[in-house]
Scaffold this active site. Sequence first.
Site, PDB file in Angstrom:
ATOM      1  N   ARG A  69       0.839  -1.198   0.000  1.00 55.41           N
ATOM      2  CA  ARG A  69       0.000   0.000   0.000  1.00 55.41           C
ATOM      3  C   ARG A  69       0.874   1.249   0.000  1.00 55.41           C
ATOM      4  NH1 ARG A  69      -4.712   0.477  -1.634  1.00 55.41           N
ATOM      5  NH2 ARG A  69      -5.436  -1.292  -0.381  1.00 55.41           N
ATOM      6  N   GLN A  90      -8.194  -7.513  -7.993  1.00 53.27           N
ATOM      7  CA  GLN A  90      -8.251  -6.117  -8.450  1.00 53.27           C
ATOM      8  C   GLN A  90      -6.871  -5.719  -8.984  1.00 53.27           C
ATOM      9  OE1 GLN A  90     -10.588  -3.199  -7.981  1.00 53.27           O
ATOM     10  NE2 GLN A  90      -9.411  -1.724  -6.754  1.00 53.27           N
ATOM     11  N   ARG A  95       1.306  -6.790  -9.530  1.00 52.67           N
ATOM     12  CA  ARG A  95       1.713  -6.216  -8.236  1.00 52.67           C
ATOM     13  C   ARG A  95       1.751  -7.243  -7.125  1.00 52.67           C
ATOM     14  NH1 ARG A  95      -3.267  -2.757  -5.591  1.00 52.67           N
ATOM     15  NH2 ARG A  95      -4.904  -4.307  -5.923  1.00 52.67           N
ATOM     16  N   HIS A 168       0.296   3.127 -10.466  1.00 55.90           N
ATOM     17  CA  HIS A 168      -0.646   3.583  -9.433  1.00 55.90           C
ATOM     18  C   HIS A 168       0.086   4.361  -8.340  1.00 55.90           C
ATOM     19  CE1 HIS A 168      -3.858   3.394  -6.500  1.00 55.90           C
ATOM     20  NE2 HIS A 168      -4.618   2.631  -7.236  1.00 55.90           N
ATOM     21  N   ASP A 214     -12.294   9.650  -6.923  1.00 54.27           N
ATOM     22  CA  ASP A 214     -11.844   8.467  -7.653  1.00 54.27           C
ATOM     23  C   ASP A 214     -12.242   8.640  -9.117  1.00 54.27           C
ATOM     24  OD1 ASP A 214     -12.119   4.871  -6.989  1.00 54.27           O
ATOM     25  OD2 ASP A 214     -11.030   6.022  -8.518  1.00 54.27           O
ATOM     26  N   GLU A 291      -2.207   8.564 -11.254  1.00 53.58           N
ATOM     27  CA  GLU A 291      -1.740   7.330 -11.894  1.00 53.58           C
ATOM     28  C   GLU A 291      -1.727   7.478 -13.409  1.00 53.58           C
ATOM     29  OE1 GLU A 291      -4.859   5.680  -8.614  1.00 53.58           O
ATOM     30  OE2 GLU A 291      -4.534   4.400 -10.389  1.00 53.58           O
TER      31      GLU A 291
HETATM   32  O1  TA6 Z   1      -6.890   3.755  -8.706  1.00 54.80           O
HETATM   33  C1  TA6 Z   1      -7.978   4.042  -7.920  1.00 54.80           C
HETATM   34  C2  TA6 Z   1      -8.576   2.732  -7.452  1.00 54.80           C
HETATM   35  O2  TA6 Z   1      -9.008   1.983  -8.534  1.00 54.80           O
HETATM   36  C3  TA6 Z   1      -9.690   3.016  -6.445  1.00 54.80           C
HETATM   37  O3  TA6 Z   1     -10.933   2.661  -6.955  1.00 54.80           O
HETATM   38  C4  TA6 Z   1      -9.297   2.225  -5.206  1.00 54.80           C
HETATM   39  O4  TA6 Z   1      -9.893   1.007  -5.150  1.00 54.80           O
HETATM   40  C5  TA6 Z   1      -7.790   2.140  -5.377  1.00 54.80           C
HETATM   41  O5  TA6 Z   1      -7.583   1.952  -6.744  1.00 54.80           O
HETATM   42  C6  TA6 Z   1      -7.078   1.133  -4.519  1.00 54.80           C
HETATM   43  O6  TA6 Z   1      -7.246  -0.155  -4.971  1.00 54.80           O
HETATM   44  P1  TA6 Z   1      -6.594  -1.362  -4.132  1.00 54.80           P
HETATM   45  O7  TA6 Z   1      -6.940  -2.598  -4.903  1.00 54.80           O
HETATM   46  O8  TA6 Z   1      -5.101  -1.112  -4.105  1.00 54.80           O
HETATM   47  O9  TA6 Z   1      -7.194  -1.319  -2.772  1.00 54.80           O
END
Ligand code: TA6
Length: 317
Positions: A69, A90, A95, A168, A214, A291
């Site tokens: 993070r 996600q 990563r 990111h 966001d 990003e």
């Molecule tokens: O880049 C913005 C985003 O897509 C937000 O929607 C938020 O979820 C963030 O990324 C963090 O994502 P993560 O999967 O690292 O918790």
Amino acid sequence: MCRAGCVRSLTLAVVVVVVVVVVVVVTPPTSSFLSCSEHGAHVTNWTVGGRDVLFLSSKAVLDGSKAIRGGIPLCFPWFGPSTHPDSSLQHGFARVSNWRCVDEQQDGRGLTMELKDSDVDPALLAGYSDSKFVVRYSVKILDGSSLGLEMVVKNVGDVPLPFSLAFHSYFRVAAASVEVRLNATGVRFLDQLSGSEGVNAGGVVEGFGDREIDLVCYGVTNPIDIVTNEGEKRAKSKGTEGGASANATTVVTIDASDGLRDAVVWNPHVAKSKAMADFGDEEYREMVCVESARVETPVVVRAGGEWACSLRLRVFR
Ligand code: TA6
């Protein structure tokens, strides 16, 4: 040979001694430090003049069990939720995979990491189980105030390789006094919170610290400035006139290559901060994510082809 997840630190210390004479003349900040983890090829720290440019959460998990993070996570080969029915991952598998350091510059100012499809946990590949790829990612301290990132994606398979991606980046700033200048007007965007689309007339994103932000901003091809309001005198030095408050000072300029034509701007604010176990409840006050990305129209690399992109981060203080 490096252990998985090991962190490599690159410093500019020696060079500073030599360059002080020159740098004082040319660029004020004189020393730069960088650390990078093989877990996710993740830049975790970058300091300029002894001050952090990137934000790393005090609760970041650094044992390789999840994405880190803060710093610069690489979202690849997809951004956001997976569209594959078997995956809830996600931001892709890059990563959370272990990359290999394949080159380190003699002068200690840069390194290159590599990820092959065979390095990725098959359970994470989702719709990429038939893809064969080699991703090379180079991270370089360009000078006392600039960092260069380059990524080359080679399709070594016999089927097209579609992907989207994002660097990111988490920047350490006082969120309440920040504005993100896209340096373009009439910028189309997708609000990821409401799902609605809109147009940002002035090309400035602000209001961090007031609410969660966001946004995926499309067609952002000019350098982006992360600007803090710190007073008149410095503004003149950068000539940041017009459009936004004249008494702003640019802290970081993000210069992305053409292929990275989208930009995501995020601050989690109160509720999302509390919902993230690897993020402090008040840390939304100390960061903004800006990003450089390719989201709206994915890249498709033909069999045997390759695609490259680059990013330059520069600090002005
Ligand atoms: O880049 C913005 C985003 O897509 C937000 O929607 C938020 O979820 C963030 O990324 C963090 O994502 P993560 O999967 O690292 O918790």
